[in-house]
Design a protein around this motif. Structure first.
Motif, PDB file in Angstrom:
ATOM      1  N   ARG A 272       0.857  -1.184   0.000  1.00 44.43           N
ATOM      2  CA  ARG A 272       0.000   0.000   0.000  1.00 44.43           C
ATOM      3  C   ARG A 272       0.895   1.237   0.000  1.00 44.43           C
ATOM      4  O   ARG A 272       1.838   1.339   0.775  1.00 44.43           O
ATOM      5  N   GLY A 273       0.587   2.182  -0.901  1.00 48.92           N
ATOM      6  CA  GLY A 273       1.406   3.377  -1.014  1.00 48.92           C
ATOM      7  C   GLY A 273       0.583   4.650  -0.928  1.00 48.92           C
ATOM      8  O   GLY A 273      -0.657   4.624  -1.010  1.00 48.92           O
ATOM      9  N   ILE A 274       1.276   5.761  -0.786  1.00 48.14           N
ATOM     10  CA  ILE A 274       0.634   7.065  -0.679  1.00 48.14           C
ATOM     11  C   ILE A 274       1.509   8.070  -1.409  1.00 48.14           C
ATOM     12  O   ILE A 274       2.740   7.951  -1.408  1.00 48.14           O
ATOM     13  N   GLY A 275       0.896   9.050  -2.085  1.00 46.88           N
ATOM     14  CA  GLY A 275       1.704   9.973  -2.859  1.00 46.88           C
ATOM     15  C   GLY A 275       0.997  11.275  -3.160  1.00 46.88           C
ATOM     16  O   GLY A 275      -0.197  11.441  -2.911  1.00 46.88           O
ATOM     17  N   GLY A 276       1.765  12.187  -3.736  1.00 47.08           N
ATOM     18  CA  GLY A 276       1.210  13.465  -4.138  1.00 47.08           C
ATOM     19  C   GLY A 276       2.281  14.389  -4.651  1.00 47.08           C
ATOM     20  O   GLY A 276       3.473  14.043  -4.688  1.00 47.08           O
ATOM     21  N   TRP A 277       1.845  15.581  -5.068  1.00 48.46           N
ATOM     22  CA  TRP A 277       2.760  16.618  -5.525  1.00 48.46           C
ATOM     23  C   TRP A 277       2.541  17.881  -4.695  1.00 48.46           C
ATOM     24  O   TRP A 277       1.464  18.130  -4.178  1.00 48.46           O
ATOM     25  N   SER A 278       3.588  18.667  -4.532  1.00 46.39           N
ATOM     26  CA  SER A 278       3.537  19.942  -3.813  1.00 46.39           C
ATOM     27  C   SER A 278       3.003  19.727  -2.394  1.00 46.39           C
ATOM     28  O   SER A 278       3.537  18.891  -1.658  1.00 46.39           O
ATOM     29  N   ASN A 279       1.946  20.448  -1.990  1.00 43.28           N
ATOM     30  CA  ASN A 279       1.387  20.209  -0.663  1.00 43.28           C
ATOM     31  C   ASN A 279       0.918  18.768  -0.500  1.00 43.28           C
ATOM     32  O   ASN A 279       0.942  18.222   0.604  1.00 43.28           O
ATOM     33  N   GLY A 280       0.489  18.160  -1.605  1.00 45.65           N
ATOM     34  CA  GLY A 280       0.082  16.756  -1.558  1.00 45.65           C
ATOM     35  C   GLY A 280       1.245  15.827  -1.246  1.00 45.65           C
ATOM     36  O   GLY A 280       1.072  14.786  -0.604  1.00 45.65           O
ATOM     37  N   ALA A 281       2.459  16.179  -1.694  1.00 48.10           N
ATOM     38  CA  ALA A 281       3.645  15.399  -1.344  1.00 48.10           C
ATOM     39  C   ALA A 281       3.965  15.551   0.136  1.00 48.10           C
ATOM     40  O   ALA A 281       4.349  14.580   0.809  1.00 48.10           O
ATOM     41  N   HIS A 282       3.834  16.791   0.649  1.00 45.97           N
ATOM     42  CA  HIS A 282       4.027  17.013   2.088  1.00 45.97           C
ATOM     43  C   HIS A 282       3.053  16.146   2.881  1.00 45.97           C
ATOM     44  O   HIS A 282       3.431  15.500   3.875  1.00 45.97           O
ATOM     45  N   TRP A 283       1.824  16.105   2.443  1.00 47.68           N
ATOM     46  CA  TRP A 283       0.811  15.271   3.102  1.00 47.68           C
ATOM     47  C   TRP A 283       1.202  13.797   3.072  1.00 47.68           C
ATOM     48  O   TRP A 283       1.145  13.099   4.103  1.00 47.68           O
ATOM     49  N   SER A 304       6.491  20.402  -0.569  1.00 45.44           N
ATOM     50  CA  SER A 304       6.503  21.744   0.003  1.00 45.44           C
ATOM     51  C   SER A 304       6.881  21.735   1.486  1.00 45.44           C
ATOM     52  O   SER A 304       6.816  22.766   2.145  1.00 45.44           O
ATOM     53  N   ALA A 305       7.296  20.587   2.007  1.00 42.69           N
ATOM     54  CA  ALA A 305       7.585  20.460   3.428  1.00 42.69           C
ATOM     55  C   ALA A 305       8.783  21.303   3.842  1.00 42.69           C
ATOM     56  O   ALA A 305       9.834  21.253   3.214  1.00 42.69           O
ATOM     57  N   ARG A 306       8.622  22.082   4.908  1.00 42.09           N
ATOM     58  CA  ARG A 306       9.731  22.856   5.454  1.00 42.09           C
ATOM     59  C   ARG A 306      10.585  22.000   6.372  1.00 42.09           C
ATOM     60  O   ARG A 306      11.800  22.118   6.383  1.00 42.09           O
ATOM     61  N   ASP A 307       9.956  21.143   7.184  1.00 42.74           N
ATOM     62  CA  ASP A 307      10.708  20.251   8.059  1.00 42.74           C
ATOM     63  C   ASP A 307      11.083  18.996   7.285  1.00 42.74           C
ATOM     64  O   ASP A 307      10.705  17.875   7.635  1.00 42.74           O
ATOM     65  N   ALA A 308      11.857  19.198   6.202  1.00 43.60           N
ATOM     66  CA  ALA A 308      12.133  18.104   5.273  1.00 43.60           C
ATOM     67  C   ALA A 308      12.892  16.971   5.942  1.00 43.60           C
ATOM     68  O   ALA A 308      12.531  15.795   5.811  1.00 43.60           O
ATOM     69  N   ALA A 309      13.950  17.301   6.650  1.00 40.21           N
ATOM     70  CA  ALA A 309      14.762  16.259   7.279  1.00 40.21           C
ATOM     71  C   ALA A 309      13.973  15.539   8.366  1.00 40.21           C
ATOM     72  O   ALA A 309      14.091  14.318   8.534  1.00 40.21           O
ATOM     73  N   GLY A 310      13.152  16.291   9.133  1.00 40.97           N
ATOM     74  CA  GLY A 310      12.349  15.670  10.171  1.00 40.97           C
ATOM     75  C   GLY A 310      11.359  14.657   9.622  1.00 40.97           C
ATOM     76  O   GLY A 310      11.159  13.583  10.199  1.00 40.97           O
ATOM     77  N   ALA A 329      13.706  25.786  -7.048  1.00 39.10           N
ATOM     78  CA  ALA A 329      14.851  25.602  -6.153  1.00 39.10           C
ATOM     79  C   ALA A 329      14.455  25.146  -4.759  1.00 39.10           C
ATOM     80  O   ALA A 329      15.045  24.196  -4.220  1.00 39.10           O
ATOM     81  N   ASP A 330      13.476  25.813  -4.122  1.00 44.16           N
ATOM     82  CA  ASP A 330      13.112  25.458  -2.757  1.00 44.16           C
ATOM     83  C   ASP A 330      12.525  24.054  -2.688  1.00 44.16           C
ATOM     84  O   ASP A 330      12.870  23.268  -1.801  1.00 44.16           O
ATOM     85  N   TYR A 331      11.634  23.734  -3.598  1.00 41.63           N
ATOM     86  CA  TYR A 331      11.023  22.398  -3.599  1.00 41.63           C
ATOM     87  C   TYR A 331      12.071  21.323  -3.851  1.00 41.63           C
ATOM     88  O   TYR A 331      12.030  20.251  -3.245  1.00 41.63           O
ATOM     89  N   LEU A 332      12.999  21.596  -4.759  1.00 41.34           N
ATOM     90  CA  LEU A 332      14.062  20.627  -5.044  1.00 41.34           C
ATOM     91  C   LEU A 332      14.924  20.408  -3.805  1.00 41.34           C
ATOM     92  O   LEU A 332      15.236  19.269  -3.435  1.00 41.34           O
ATOM     93  N   LYS A 333      15.301  21.487  -3.144  1.00 42.35           N
ATOM     94  CA  LYS A 333      16.122  21.376  -1.937  1.00 42.35           C
ATOM     95  C   LYS A 333      15.390  20.581  -0.855  1.00 42.35           C
ATOM     96  O   LYS A 333      15.983  19.686  -0.214  1.00 42.35           O
ATOM     97  N   GLN A 334      14.118  20.898  -0.624  1.00 46.52           N
ATOM     98  CA  GLN A 334      13.348  20.208   0.401  1.00 46.52           C
ATOM     99  C   GLN A 334      13.179  18.729   0.074  1.00 46.52           C
ATOM    100  O   GLN A 334      13.277  17.869   0.968  1.00 46.52           O
ATOM    101  N   THR A 335      12.944  18.417  -1.188  1.00 43.24           N
ATOM    102  CA  THR A 335      12.772  17.030  -1.595  1.00 43.24           C
ATOM    103  C   THR A 335      14.059  16.240  -1.379  1.00 43.24           C
ATOM    104  O   THR A 335      14.040  15.103  -0.890  1.00 43.24           O
ATOM    105  N   ILE A 336      15.195  16.819  -1.751  1.00 47.04           N
ATOM    106  CA  ILE A 336      16.481  16.156  -1.562  1.00 47.04           C
ATOM    107  C   ILE A 336      16.772  15.937  -0.078  1.00 47.04           C
ATOM    108  O   ILE A 336      17.235  14.861   0.336  1.00 47.04           O
ATOM    109  N   GLU A 337      16.489  16.941   0.760  1.00 47.34           N
ATOM    110  CA  GLU A 337      16.728  16.807   2.197  1.00 47.34           C
ATOM    111  C   GLU A 337      15.892  15.671   2.789  1.00 47.34           C
ATOM    112  O   GLU A 337      16.374  14.899   3.628  1.00 47.34           O
TER     113      GLU A 337
END
Length: 389
Positions: A272-283, A304-310, A329-337
């Motif tokens: 079972r998986g869960i997914g999304g884009w932007s705020n949906g990815a954060h969710w 769009s998650a700010r607490d990416a590492a957490g 840039a911001d979304y890419l950085k957060q996704t990588i973190e």
């Protein structure tokens, strides 16, 4: 998200000086690392001929992106949205235009438009070395199903879209991927093509409609989608009766039983998986961390998650595919973190990036890369058992 922001800004500050302008290029040929503007380089007559009777035109020449449009507000408009900067009026015409140098433009896939203009339909541009569009094949209506659930948790009826793979038998139990923003509708033709080509295994996609905000909503305080997807948009966080908590209960207590009782029975977290884009990815990242007992596969595109590492640190149990566009840039950085933290916690991860912006065409390209890894083909699953169902 972008559409909401633009609507708010256009209503509140409809003047070109309110938009941040890209800097002028220091050189017309020296290497660049960020977009910059050049003189348009067209006479009014040339611009008029180029646009002909259209509302907007755009084209790529080497590392230069040029747009001409017919604005509707005081003869100005904004080039939107992967690259954003105001268009300038072209003397003696009703037109406005701009030329922008963009790094890696020869590899790029862009969806751009002039805002506001008489026709804001996005224009799709591809650099000469850009990847082709992902393969698609429209599933028959019998396997792309709209439904709605009367939700006690939400206190309303919420729509969903179900994509069922070809050849699905009554006792088959393929993995299921639950997707924010009704992404099943956008991703189903890609899944259909990959499954039929033997590049991905059978998978059920469940697209969950986002909440609709009240008419005229122009702030996060009334953004129902944001409150359901982002814990930090809720004063009471993930409490069961917060907007986030009620949406989570809808998914876990109502939606999952509804879907899985009808299609092979309950799954475990591994299928079972869960997914999304932007705020949906954060969710999706948040929910997978909160409910590891339910979700073992995660698709996070342009988070769009700010607490990416957490968030990533809570995903040690998961199989995570994460990606973003190089122009966000911001979304890419957060996704990588997030991906790095998840890998450090023990997750299986795969990451990607595409030369694109924060837009659906980028997410479709990344989904085509993600699905064969999240739902791999097997010798048994490579070909549907039936011609079509």
């Amino acid at each position: 998200m972008i559409a909401w922001f633009l609507a708010a800004m256009l209503e509140a500050q409809p003047a070109p000086q309110q938009w941040a302008r890209l800097p002028a290029c220091a050189s017309a040929s020296a290497p660049i690392t960020a977009p910059c503007t050049l003189p348009l380089g067209l006479t009014p007559e040339q611009a008029t001929l180029r646009i002909a009777g259209k509302a907007q035109v755009a084209w790529i020449e080497q590392d230069r992106l040029t747009m001409i449009a017919r604005p509707t507000v005081e003869r100005w408009a904004l080039l939107c949205c992967t690259v954003s900067t105001p268009l300038d009026p072209i003397a003696g015409t009703e037109l406005a235009g701009v030329t922008v140098r963009v790094p890696r433009l020869d590899e790029a896939v862009l969806a751009i438009r002039a805002v506001p203009a008489k026709d804001e339909t996005p224009l799709i541009l591809r650099g000469r070395n850009a990847p082709p569009p992902p393969p698609t094949r429209a599933p028959p209506p019998a396997r792309l199903i709209r439904a709605a659930i009367d939700s006690a948790a939400l206190g309303e009826r919420r729509g969903i879209t179900l994509y069922l793979p070809p050849g699905l038998g009554p006792n088959d139990r393929p993995p299921i991927l639950y997707l924010a923003d009704n992404a099943a509708e956008a991703f189903a033709p890609i899944a259909e093509a990959l499954i039929r080509a033997g590049r991905a295994g059978p998978v059920i996609l469940v697209g969950i409609d986002a909440a609709k905000s009240s008419e005229g909503c122009l702030s996060p305080s009334c953004d129902r989608r944001g409150k359901e997807y982002k814990i930090d948009f809720n004063a009471d966080g993930a409490a069961p009766d917060s907007d986030f908590g009620r949406h989570l209960r809808f998914v876990t207590d109502e939606l999952i039983p509804y879907v899985e009782q009808r299609h092979g029975g309950p799954r475990d977290a591994a299928t079972r998986g869960i997914g999304g884009w932007s705020n949906g990815a954060h969710w999706a990242l948040s929910v997978a961390g909160l409910r590891p007992d339910l979700f073992g596969r995660v698709l996070a595109l342009s988070s769009s998650a700010r607490d990416a590492a957490g968030l990533g640190a809570k995903l040690g149990h998961a199989q995570l595919f994460a990606g973003a566009g190089v122009y966000e840039a911001d979304y890419l950085k957060q996704t990588i973190e997030t991906a790095r933290a998840a890998a450090g916690a023990g997750a299986r991860i795969r990451t990607t990036s595409v030369v694109a912006g924060h837009e659906r065409l980028a997410w479709r390209m990344m989904f085509a890369q993600a699905l064969p890894w999240l739902a791999p083909a097997t010798a048994k699953a490579a070909k549907p058992r039936r011609r079509d169902t």
